[in-house]
Scaffold this motif. Structure first.
Motif, PDB file in Angstrom:
ATOM      1  N   HIS A   5      11.219   5.335  -0.010  1.00 51.95           N
ATOM      2  CA  HIS A   5      10.313   6.417   0.334  1.00 51.95           C
ATOM      3  C   HIS A   5      10.077   6.277   1.838  1.00 51.95           C
ATOM      4  O   HIS A   5       9.893   5.155   2.316  1.00 51.95           O
ATOM      5  N   PHE A  21       3.416  -4.682  -1.528  1.00 53.77           N
ATOM      6  CA  PHE A  21       4.552  -4.067  -2.208  1.00 53.77           C
ATOM      7  C   PHE A  21       4.845  -4.746  -3.546  1.00 53.77           C
ATOM      8  O   PHE A  21       5.716  -4.315  -4.273  1.00 53.77           O
ATOM      9  N   GLY A  22       4.137  -5.843  -3.809  1.00 55.76           N
ATOM     10  CA  GLY A  22       4.353  -6.561  -5.049  1.00 55.76           C
ATOM     11  C   GLY A  22       5.320  -7.732  -4.908  1.00 55.76           C
ATOM     12  O   GLY A  22       5.712  -8.325  -5.905  1.00 55.76           O
ATOM     13  N   TYR A  44      12.148   2.240 -10.752  1.00 57.48           N
ATOM     14  CA  TYR A  44      10.731   1.991 -11.019  1.00 57.48           C
ATOM     15  C   TYR A  44      10.241   2.681 -12.293  1.00 57.48           C
ATOM     16  O   TYR A  44       9.095   2.529 -12.670  1.00 57.48           O
ATOM     17  N   ARG A 100      10.160  -5.216  -7.618  1.00 57.39           N
ATOM     18  CA  ARG A 100       9.025  -5.406  -6.706  1.00 57.39           C
ATOM     19  C   ARG A 100       8.754  -6.885  -6.456  1.00 57.39           C
ATOM     20  O   ARG A 100       8.469  -7.292  -5.334  1.00 57.39           O
ATOM     21  N   ASP A 113       7.188   4.002   2.732  1.00 57.23           N
ATOM     22  CA  ASP A 113       7.394   2.575   2.490  1.00 57.23           C
ATOM     23  C   ASP A 113       8.309   1.975   3.568  1.00 57.23           C
ATOM     24  O   ASP A 113       8.072   0.875   4.063  1.00 57.23           O
ATOM     25  N   THR A 161      11.223  -2.252  -2.654  1.00 55.89           N
ATOM     26  CA  THR A 161      10.266  -1.182  -2.914  1.00 55.89           C
ATOM     27  C   THR A 161      11.014   0.136  -2.995  1.00 55.89           C
ATOM     28  O   THR A 161      12.235   0.184  -2.825  1.00 55.89           O
ATOM     29  N   LEU A 162      10.262   1.195  -3.273  1.00 57.61           N
ATOM     30  CA  LEU A 162      10.869   2.512  -3.437  1.00 57.61           C
ATOM     31  C   LEU A 162      11.419   3.019  -2.102  1.00 57.61           C
ATOM     32  O   LEU A 162      10.802   2.836  -1.058  1.00 57.61           O
TER      33      LEU A 162
END
Lengths: 344, 344
Positions: A188, A93-94, A170, A180, A191, A185-186
């Motif tokens: 979504h 996810f960074g 983002y 991130r 995710d 994270t997004l």
């Protein structure tokens, strides 16, 4: 209550000894280079979850005949070298744990302790390990509440809260990659499911921009809770939902007006006018030092339902409403408990 | 559906794009298999390396003559590696090769009664790159913003034609592989050209998550797909992710971060006038938002993991490009020696 996890009282104890806290700070710069250790009292009690290099550097044995300053300098150089050659790891996810431990949490901790004097209550409702979904109210014009929630949970429950952000985050330069790197994270469904399946503690603000950007006169009134996507995710993942009320963030940037044309021009969801911004220029970006209380409520188990219930719109709506009501009641309770917004 | 080699498969294998590094490597790997009677390599230009017992046929797959080769040699397995990701010339011929070439090849496959298996090299670029993407793509995910230009669009179209063939020839075993960016010895791609720019341009405020696949691993996956039965669509990438900033630092390249619009303008000018064939709008999107693949489906199907993680694949590339260290680090190392704290 779990052993070894300081509660809100522990935190308050730490706060009413300002002299020792100050001393520690001053000593900290010389002794350990404050960027590399957790400063302030309570840090040692707050678990030893410092991942990555931060923990390593501190457990360096002191027998090499060098003074503490040299050791600190060496640790600093080592850190600088690692960052310069890109020798650190991020997850899919960074999330960059070293960045979080070294920059994000120390910076946020200063605000957390000394500016907003945050108290956390109901920590016993957070699981020691395993997945759960924390659902909180969102406010404050700038999403500082997200960072405070994450910092508090890191320091007091020794867990990394993985927050879910709006897609706008983002698209904006810097914001997206900082988010991130901090482990967010997004928002979504894929995710969310992936994080929950990995046993992570996930945090979400279902009000989104409607919450964080609402005018000051609507403070502590929950907005619509999205479309209930978070309930569907919790049902599918069969993880409990932990309601959370954040009191104090509403007063940091009281948004008294909104310059819509300018917002549209800049691609922002709103352009806030506060009593200090933009009148005082950059100084207007300093948040007002309101008193914060973050309260966690009783977890709502999803195991009473089948995972398929996520496809039953009525179940999802009812649960969404139930959780929204719970958080709204928690908000009123905590508001009463706090008293004046700028109390000690 | 798994692995054992069915009797009578992969007797005569045709490899397209055999004059490029990937094609040549795959042909070499296949001809080492005693179970394969003939390996036929086709391309529009003669191979630069010796291909051993692979029979080279110079044929343009954009013409119906490819059908004659397939029919007369009684080809049963086609490994289609002809997707051009990095045209050195204009866009139009690249699209011709990618799309029209695939149409001709698939038409020939559909007609031939000997055909049993088709392995197609596609690209993870089909997922696009956008701020609204899930953090990790699985094979079932649709792109949030479908690629609208360049080889990514070609790859989407190629996949469409492959699905069309699957409907018409349901007896064929079709393996469709979506590769992350190839890296490794001899790989010439938009990415490697990008890293060779005198100053590496990055988009200000964005630090995308990237994944690479080592050429060795790519060859192994294609070989196994050709000799075993693994129908389906699979993501192929090295484990883990690297941020662009990490990659650039590991490669020791100087960078210049500019706003997105400026990068686009300079990149476009560079492509038109300075022969920067690596730059394209889709490359810029990738370098802004990044992309990560879920490779668990491939790992489960082959009970295999890539030998090189994303990190290791990139390290291998850096080693080949830049065997010695870089100046800023020597300064830090010197300083560390002076301080004398680094004893590891």
């Amino acid at each position: 209550m779990n052993a070894g996890r300081p509660n809100s009282d522990g935190e308050r104890d730490a706060d009413i000894i300002p002299i020792s806290a100050g001393e520690h700070h001053r000593a900290g710069t010389g002794r350990r280079g404050h960027a590399f250790g957790r400063d302030g009292p309570g840090a040692t009690g707050a678990g030893t979850g410092a991942g990555g290099g931060a923990a390593e550097d501190r457990t360096e044995p002191a027998h090499d005949g060098h003074g503490p300053i040299e050791r600190e300098l060496a640790a600093g150089l080592r850190f600088l070298r690692r960052r310069l050659v890109g020798d650190y790891e991020v997850d899919e996810f960074g999330f960059d744990p070293e960045f979080a431990e070294t920059f994000l949490f120390p910076l946020a901790r200063t605000l957390y302790r000394h500016w907003f004097r945050v108290e956390m209550a109901g920590l016993e409702h957070l699981p020691d390990k395993g997945a759960a979904l924390i659902v909180a109210n969102h406010s404050g014009t700038l999403p500082i509440d997200a960072v405070m929630l994450q910092t508090g949970i890191h320091d007091h429950a020794d867990r990394i809260l993985r927050l879910l952000g709006a897609d706008l985050v983002y698209q904006v330069p810097f914001l997206g990659h900082l988010s991130r790197k901090s482990g967010h994270t997004l928002a979504h469904p894929a995710d969310t499911a992936r994080l929950l399946a990995k046993g992570e503690l996930v945090g979400v603000f279902p009000e989104g921009f409607k919450g964080v950007g609402k005018p000051f006169r609507e403070r502590y009134h929950l907005q619509r809770f999205g479309r209930g996507g978070f309930v569907a995710s919790a049902l599918r993942g069969q993880v409990p939902i932990i309601p959370c009320a954040i009191v104090g963030a509403e007063e940091i940037y009281p948004k008294i007006a909104d310059l819509r044309p300018l917002a549209r021009l800049l691609g922002f969801p709103y352009f806030p006018i506060t009593p200090t911004f933009p009148w005082l220029g950059p100084l207007g970006l300093v948040p007002l030092p309101s008193k914060w209380i973050i309260q966690f409520g009783e977890p709502v188990p999803m195991s009473d339902y089948e995972p398929d219930a996520a496809d039953d719109a009525l179940t999802v709506f009812n649960l969404t409403d139930q959780i929204r009501e719970t958080i709204q009641h928690m908000l009123y309770d905590v508001l009463l408990r706090r008293g004046s917004a700028f109390s000690r | 559906m798994s692995s054992m080699r069915a009797s009578g498969t992969a007797r005569v294998v045709l490899v397209t794009g055999v004059s490029r590094p990937l094609g040549a490597r795959v042909a070499t790997a296949l001809q080492a298999d005693p179970g394969i009677e003939r390996v036929i390599g086709v391309d529009t230009v003669p191979p630069t390396t010796t291909l051993g017992r692979t029979e080279f046929v110079r044929v343009d797959i954009r013409t119906p003559s490819i059908a004659k080769v397939i029919a007369s040699a009684e080809v049963d397995t086609v490994v289609h590696l002809n997707l051009v990701t990095s045209s050195t010339g204009a866009r139009a011929p690249m699209k011709e090769i990618n799309v029209i070439g695939t149409m001709q090849l698939l038409a020939a496959c559909q007609r031939s009664p000997h055909m049993r298996k088709l392995v197609v090299r596609s690209s993870a670029a089909v997922y696009g790159s956008s701020p609204r993407d899930p953090a990790v793509f699985t094979e079932d995910d649709e792109p949030v913003e479908a690629p609208s230009s360049g080889y990514a669009k070609d790859a989407v179209e190629v996949e469409g034609y492959v699905r069309g063939l699957m409907r018409r020839r349901s007896d064929l075993t079709v393996s469709l592989l979506r590769f992350a960016n190839f890296i490794g010895l001899g790989v010439d791609s938009p990415l490697t050209r990008y890293f060779r720019m005198p100053v590496v341009l990055t988009v200000l405020g964005f630090d995308p998550r990237l994944q690479f696949v080592h050429l060795d691993d790519g060859v192994e996956v294609l070989r196994r797909m050709a000799v075993e039965e693994h129908p389906g669509t699979y993501n192929v990438a090295g484990d883990g992710v690297l941020l662009l900033s990490q990659a650039i630092r590991r490669a020791g390249r100087p960078t210049l971060a500019l706003p997105a619009q400026a990068v686009a303008t300079i990149g476009d000018m560079g492509r038109r006038f300075a022969g920067w064939s690596g730059y394209s709008a889709e490359l810029q999107r990738w370098l802004t938002y990044g992309r990560v693949l879920d490779t668990s489906k491939l790992a489960a199907e082959l009970t295999w993991r890539p030998k090189y993680s994303t990190e290791a694949a990139f390290a291998d590339y850096v080693l080949a490009e830049r065997p010695d260290g870089d100046p800023p680090l020597t300064v830090i190392d010197r300083l560390a020696d002076v301080v004398g704290g680094i004893r590891r």
